[in-house]
Scaffold this motif. Structure first.
Motif, PDB file in Angstrom:
ATOM      1  N   ALA A 114     -56.483 -52.053  25.112  1.00  0.00           N
ATOM      2  CA  ALA A 114     -55.250 -52.108  24.332  1.00  0.00           C
ATOM      3  C   ALA A 114     -55.509 -52.502  22.886  1.00  0.00           C
ATOM      4  N   THR A 170     -55.677 -50.425  19.624  1.00  0.00           N
ATOM      5  CA  THR A 170     -54.512 -50.317  18.751  1.00  0.00           C
ATOM      6  C   THR A 170     -54.361 -51.638  18.004  1.00  0.00           C
ATOM      7  N   LEU A 194     -51.954 -53.800  18.795  1.00  0.00           N
ATOM      8  CA  LEU A 194     -51.023 -54.560  19.622  1.00  0.00           C
ATOM      9  C   LEU A 194     -51.705 -55.759  20.274  1.00  0.00           C
ATOM     10  N   GLU A 233     -47.672 -58.123  23.522  1.00  0.00           N
ATOM     11  CA  GLU A 233     -46.665 -57.240  22.935  1.00  0.00           C
ATOM     12  C   GLU A 233     -46.206 -56.176  23.914  1.00  0.00           C
ATOM     13  N   SER A 266     -48.160 -52.712  25.016  1.00  0.00           N
ATOM     14  CA  SER A 266     -49.623 -52.783  24.974  1.00  0.00           C
ATOM     15  C   SER A 266     -50.245 -52.391  26.311  1.00  0.00           C
ATOM     16  N   TYR A 286     -51.297 -48.623  26.700  1.00  0.00           N
ATOM     17  CA  TYR A 286     -52.518 -48.229  25.994  1.00  0.00           C
ATOM     18  C   TYR A 286     -53.765 -48.686  26.747  1.00  0.00           C
TER      19      TYR A 286
END
Length: 534
Positions: free
Chosen positions: A200, A203, A205, A209, A212, A215
């Motif tokens: 995650a 990214t 994030l 969050e 997240s 991802y």
């Protein structure tokens, strides 16, 4: 190719990043006369390779491992293998090295991955296999949904047929759950949650969050299903294949052709002007592979846009800045834990709580004292990257978003990054025979679309995704200017080398141009835009 004067083509594509090249290819496939205007002297945007550390050591200058590209229906549909693109895999996909020296490893053999996670907690191996079975059920329609315009009707209906209502609702929950919560639900030990959270953190994030989790889940499961492959001979091979395919269909690229204005008249895009005064008139469409703020505020201009859109752009949020270092090593990395030595990608410097602290420092606009590193062992994945017995290595880390980094700040953080590597692999520094540092300003100078070293074209946060990307709107490539389309990572579905924003823009341009239905399409988009931006 360089040009001056006035030229007329069917479509002008602004920017020769991979999304711009994908869009140009699809329009050329439809028989359009296409020119791509590229501000720099080379195509590819953030998909490029060069020798920057030492002779004989190839580095991927920006992006490197490509699970999304390998799985993308868009890139697969272009049949780039015909133009020289082939792939290789490292022996292991990913290793996340914990501060205590343990490593959680993804291998393309699910049983090998399961055994790695079983070492962290009894039963976590079976839990991984169960999670992977869930992924296999949705993988194909999920990738279709991700890489098509919003709303993803075809992929969404396919998912609903497979999962039925209850399963679809559970999947919808997974799309918004934080990755810390997801890891806690799926596993008992530390290995599985940390693997997901590390993914995650590709990214911007934090583990807590919303959004997240999807991802982390997506990248980890793609790693299990197809690996995280690299192009044989470097990332540049993706770009070279796209360029070769385009030129074979009559498409052209004009280099050192920086666009300073998208030409409009009566609410319609008419072409583009470059800084040397050349005019490129577009009979059918203008597609822009540039960040949304650059397109709307710099190239189009606020004066011809709805005031509400301009106001919304003031709230556009970039993803974090990036610091990337490439090293030429005289030997492979001397990892203390040898389980890490065969992984193409290594996550290094933090466990789950450490990732939370790292993300919190970034949120406070602070430089993390203990940076989390994403490391690529390129020769391990593709021996063509360096001489036998050596390693072409890179690592990047996120920084708070800024465009005014001092040289001493960057140098100090590079020292921290190298200390993280030295701690995990004593003797690392002694192997360095060449080094190349690319801070946020360097990344932006070489690729103007990487504003402040932000790689994703804007944050991956839930409030700037789907129909909220890049601002509250359609979630499509269409803009309030007729026949102008956003084809960059600032558009849905966002960052990653999968070609979807470029493909979505090309599809929108083709739909608008159809003789029988194009006018109806234009009225529909215009009506939606008037509702959004009265």
């Amino acid at each position: 190719m360089t040009s001056s004067g006035t030229h007329t083509v069917d479509a002008v594509v602004v920017g020769a990043g991979h999304n711009g090249l994908v869009a140009a290819n699809l329009l050329a496939d439809a028989g359009w006369e296409v020119v791509v205007l590229e501000a720099t002297g080379a195509p590819g945007g953030a998909v490029r390779s060069a020798e920057v550390t030492a002779p004989g050591y190839l580095s991927d200058l920006y992006s490197s491992f490509y699970p999304l590209g390998y799985a993308s229906p868009v890139l697969r549909g272009l049949d780039l293998a015909r133009y020289g693109l082939s792939w290789r895999h490292a022996p292991d996909v990913l290793a996340h090295l914990m501060p205590d020296g343990q490593a959680a490893v993804i291998n393309r053999d699910p049983e090998v991955t399961a055994a790695s996670l079983e070492a962290f907690a009894p039963g976590d191996g079976d839990r991984w296999l169960h999670a992977y079975a869930d992924w296999q059920q949705v993988a194909e329609p999920m990738m279709t949904a991700i890489t098509t315009p919003f709303p993803p009707v075809r992929g969404g209906l396919s998912l609903l047929r497979r999962l039925r209502t209850a399963g679809a609702l559970r999947l919808a929950r997974r799309l918004v759950v934080p990755v810390r919560k997801l890891g806690d639900e799926l596993f008992d030990g530390a290995g599985g949650p940390t693997l997901l959270a590390g993914c995650a953190l590709h990214t911007d994030l934090a583990p807590e969050e919303a959004g997240s989790g999807v991802y982390g889940w997506l990248l980890a499961m793609l790693g299990q299903q197809i690996g995280w492959p690299v192009p044989v001979g470097g990332a540049q091979q993706i770009t070279d294949a796209l360029v070769a395919r385009l030129t074979a269909r009559g498409g052209r690229i004009s280099y050192h052709a920086r666009v300073d204005r998208v030409l409009t008249a009566r609410g319609r895009a008419m072409g583009a002007r470059t800084v040397d005064g050349s005019l490129w008139r577009a009979r059918r469409a203008v597609l822009a592979d540039v960040p949304a703020p650059a397109l709307y505020l710099d190239l189009v201009g606020a004066a011809v846009l709805p005031p509400r859109l301009v106001e919304d752009l003031a709230h556009f949020r970039w993803d974090g800045s990036t610091l990337k270092v490439d090293w030429a090593l005289s030997a492979p990395v001397p990892w203390t834990n040898r389980a890490v030595a065969t992984a193409g990608t290594v996550h290094l410097g933090a466990d789950l709580d450490g990732l939370t602290g790292y993300a919190a420092a970034l949120a406070r606009s602070e430089l993390p004292r203990d940076p989390f590193l994403l490391v690529g062992q390129m020769t391990t994945a593709d021996p063509e990257h360096s001489p036998p017995g050596t390693e072409s290595l890179w690592a990047y880390t996120h920084l708070p978003f800024r465009r005014d980094w001092r040289a001493d700040e960057i140098a100090e953080h590079v020292t921290r990054m190298e200390q993280v590597l030295e701690d995990a692999a004593p003797g690392f520094r002694q192997l360095v025979v060449g080094r190349h540092v690319a801070g946020p300003a360097d990344l932006e100078r070489e690729n103007p679309s990487l504003v402040g070293g932000a790689l994703g074209g804007g944050t991956a946060a839930a409030y700037q995704q789907l129909f909220l990307r890049p601002i509250p709107g359609l979630g499509r490539a269409d803009t309030p200017v007729d026949r102008l389309y956003l084809a960059s990572a600032s558009a849905h579905p966002g960052g990653g080398v999968h070609g979807a924003p470029g493909a979505n823009a090309a599809r929108a341009a083709l739909a608008r141009d159809r003789a029988l239905t194009g006018a109806a399409y234009a009225r529909l988009i215009s009506t939606a835009n008037r509702a959004l931006y009265p």
